[in-house]
Enzyme design. Sequence first.
Site, mmCIF file in Angstrom:
data_model
loop_
_atom_site.group_PDB
_atom_site.id
_atom_site.type_symbol
_atom_site.label_atom_id
_atom_site.label_comp_id
_atom_site.label_asym_id
_atom_site.label_seq_id
_atom_site.Cartn_x
_atom_site.Cartn_y
_atom_site.Cartn_z
ATOM 1 N N ASP A 87 0.822 -1.221 0.000
ATOM 2 C CA ASP A 87 0.000 0.000 0.000
ATOM 3 C C ASP A 87 0.855 1.269 0.000
ATOM 4 O OD1 ASP A 87 -2.100 -1.728 0.203
ATOM 5 O OD2 ASP A 87 -2.926 -0.869 2.046
ATOM 6 N N ASP A 88 0.185 2.355 -0.356
ATOM 7 C CA ASP A 88 0.671 3.736 -0.174
ATOM 8 C C ASP A 88 1.753 4.172 -1.157
ATOM 9 O OD1 ASP A 88 -1.050 3.504 1.928
ATOM 10 O OD2 ASP A 88 0.389 3.932 3.505
ATOM 11 N N HIS A 138 -5.966 3.173 -4.293
ATOM 12 C CA HIS A 138 -5.909 3.373 -2.830
ATOM 13 C C HIS A 138 -6.308 4.809 -2.499
ATOM 14 C CE1 HIS A 138 -4.891 2.051 1.157
ATOM 15 N NE2 HIS A 138 -3.805 2.783 1.295
ATOM 16 N N HIS A 142 -5.323 9.481 0.116
ATOM 17 C CA HIS A 142 -5.279 8.618 1.301
ATOM 18 C C HIS A 142 -6.254 9.136 2.367
ATOM 19 C CE1 HIS A 142 -3.669 5.839 4.332
ATOM 20 N NE2 HIS A 142 -3.257 5.155 3.290
ATOM 21 N N HIS A 232 3.604 -2.400 3.214
ATOM 22 C CA HIS A 232 3.644 -1.039 2.659
ATOM 23 C C HIS A 232 4.905 -0.849 1.834
ATOM 24 C CE1 HIS A 232 0.536 -0.673 5.699
ATOM 25 N NE2 HIS A 232 0.114 0.390 5.029
HETATM 26 ZN ZN ZN Z 1 -2.708 3.184 3.063
#
Ligand code: ZN
Length: 273
Positions: A87-88, A138, A142, A232
Amino acid sequence: MKAILILSLFALMVCSNCTQYKTNQVPPKGITNNTLKTSRTTDLHDGPEGAVRNPHPLSLADLRAKYKSTFLLSGPSSKREVALTFDDAPDDRFTPQILDVLKQEGVRATFFVVGNRVEAHPEIVQRMINEGHVLGNHSYSHANLPKLSDADFQNEVVKTDQLIQSISGYKPTFIRPPYGNISERQIQWLASHHKVIVNWNVDSLDWKGLSAEQIRTNVLAQVRPGSIILQHAAGGVGEDLTGTVQALPEIINQLRNDNVKLVTVPELLSLPK
Ligand SMILES: [Zn+2]
């Protein structure tokens, strides 16, 4: 006996005093106009207006159970396959290191990218595509999605889809809400737009800045066939994902030693990317 009779008579007098009391009179001590009015009002049959019009939102667990085909945590347990998800991303610090490890190990993963970071580092997203990884949405900023208006929520999704499509050539099927949070109304909107929400059932907790050893233990202790593993590939300001980078080769090798195949989310779920 006499004393009891006197007391009962006194109680009757007090009570009859209550029922005879009218709202335009001064209420007896301890009784307000409001409590009297309430006590004389017939209760609403299905409960207070507020409780019916604003039902307590379902928990995430309830939502997953209710929207089984739209909101997934894992794939089928019938095959020895798991999906690594990150993620991210992208950033220009940790994401390239994660990509280096995946390339070296010959593993393809799924990246849930943040729209405004895609804008900042399109070349890193291009590298993900070139190296066979799959992209999921995503959100753009955020955001904690349940707190957004419908228009802002839809904008977060649509804008990020467009950014991903401009680089990858496809509009992603998969979306992972930041923090895993999503409302029922948002799930319904995503379902009507043929999106699949993918959370996880194995959490590395790597965002806490854990050591490689702790991350490896968190993943390998929970993993089972069909797992979707959350890690992540970029952090917030000040977050250190060195442990994630260092643990990754060990996690991949241990899973392979256990005859587990590492696949992308669309492969695991047999859905288009
Ligand atoms: Zn995230």
